[in-house]
Design a protein around this motif. Structure first.
Motif, short mmCIF file in Angstrom:
data_model
loop_
_atom_site.label_atom_id
_atom_site.label_comp_id
_atom_site.label_asym_id
_atom_site.label_seq_id
_atom_site.Cartn_x
_atom_site.Cartn_y
_atom_site.Cartn_z
N VAL A 96 33.17 -55.62 -23.61
CA VAL A 96 34.42 -55.65 -22.83
C VAL A 96 35.15 -54.34 -22.97
O VAL A 96 35.34 -53.83 -24.07
N THR A 124 34.04 -54.80 -17.93
CA THR A 124 33.06 -54.58 -18.99
C THR A 124 32.36 -53.24 -18.76
O THR A 124 32.33 -52.73 -17.64
N CYS A 142 39.69 -54.23 -9.24
CA CYS A 142 39.09 -55.46 -9.76
C CYS A 142 39.96 -56.64 -9.32
O CYS A 142 39.49 -57.54 -8.65
N HIS A 186 32.11 -52.67 -14.87
CA HIS A 186 31.86 -53.79 -13.97
C HIS A 186 33.04 -54.74 -14.04
O HIS A 186 33.57 -55.00 -15.12
N CYS A 187 33.45 -55.27 -12.90
CA CYS A 187 34.55 -56.23 -12.84
C CYS A 187 33.97 -57.64 -12.91
O CYS A 187 33.11 -58.01 -12.11
N CYS A 188 34.45 -58.42 -13.87
CA CYS A 188 34.00 -59.80 -14.04
C CYS A 188 35.18 -60.74 -13.88
O CYS A 188 36.23 -60.54 -14.50
N GLU A 219 36.28 -64.42 -14.65
CA GLU A 219 35.84 -65.51 -15.50
C GLU A 219 36.82 -66.67 -15.44
O GLU A 219 38.02 -66.47 -15.29
N CYS A 253 28.14 -60.01 -17.17
CA CYS A 253 29.49 -60.27 -17.69
C CYS A 253 29.48 -60.93 -19.06
O CYS A 253 30.39 -60.74 -19.85
N ARG A 254 28.43 -61.69 -19.37
CA ARG A 254 28.40 -62.40 -20.65
C ARG A 254 28.02 -61.52 -21.83
O ARG A 254 28.50 -61.71 -22.94
#
Length: 119
Positions: free
Chosen positions: A110, A95, A68, A80-82, A84, A105-106
């Motif tokens: 997490v 997440t 990530c 999933h890599c977010c 921010e 992502c929102r």
């Protein structure tokens, strides 16, 4: 005419063949049930969801890992890599993927926060 014992044997043999499955004209037995649903696809390629996943139109093994950010490895089949931006801070957040939904992502739960970096 056939003797009665031979007739019973022949009838039993036909019954057993019917129980085992249908035979095609070349003599090869149908070995399994028809699939009720089509195999999942990744782009135009089918894949086995018991062994693989589709991540960004690429088929990956379930145990595949990706980076990530430095020192933050995740499993793309399950997470999933977010990246921010929070004011003057940037952070990488991993997440959970929600089955049947596109990674978001929102709204996805997490899994962990990997790093915070000042701008």
């Amino acid at each position: 005419t056939l003797p009665r014992a031979s007739l019973h044997l022949l009838t039993s043999a036909v019954f057993i063949v019917e129980l085992l499955g249908s035979w095609d004209p070349e003599g090869v037995r149908d070995t399994g049930p028809w699939l009720c649903q089509p195999a999942p696809r990744c782009g135009d390629q089918p894949y086995n969801p018991l062994e693989q996943c589709c991540h960004n139109d690429t088929i990956l093994p379930l145990n595949a890992t990706q980076l990530c950010v430095p020192n933050c490895i995740f499993y793309p089949c399950f997470r999933h890599c977010c990246l921010e931006s929070l004011g003057s801070q940037n952070q990488a957040v991993v997440t959970f993927k929600v089955p049947g939904m596109k990674p978001d992502c929102r709204s996805s739960p997490v899994s962990r926060i990997c790093a915070q970096v000042s701008l």
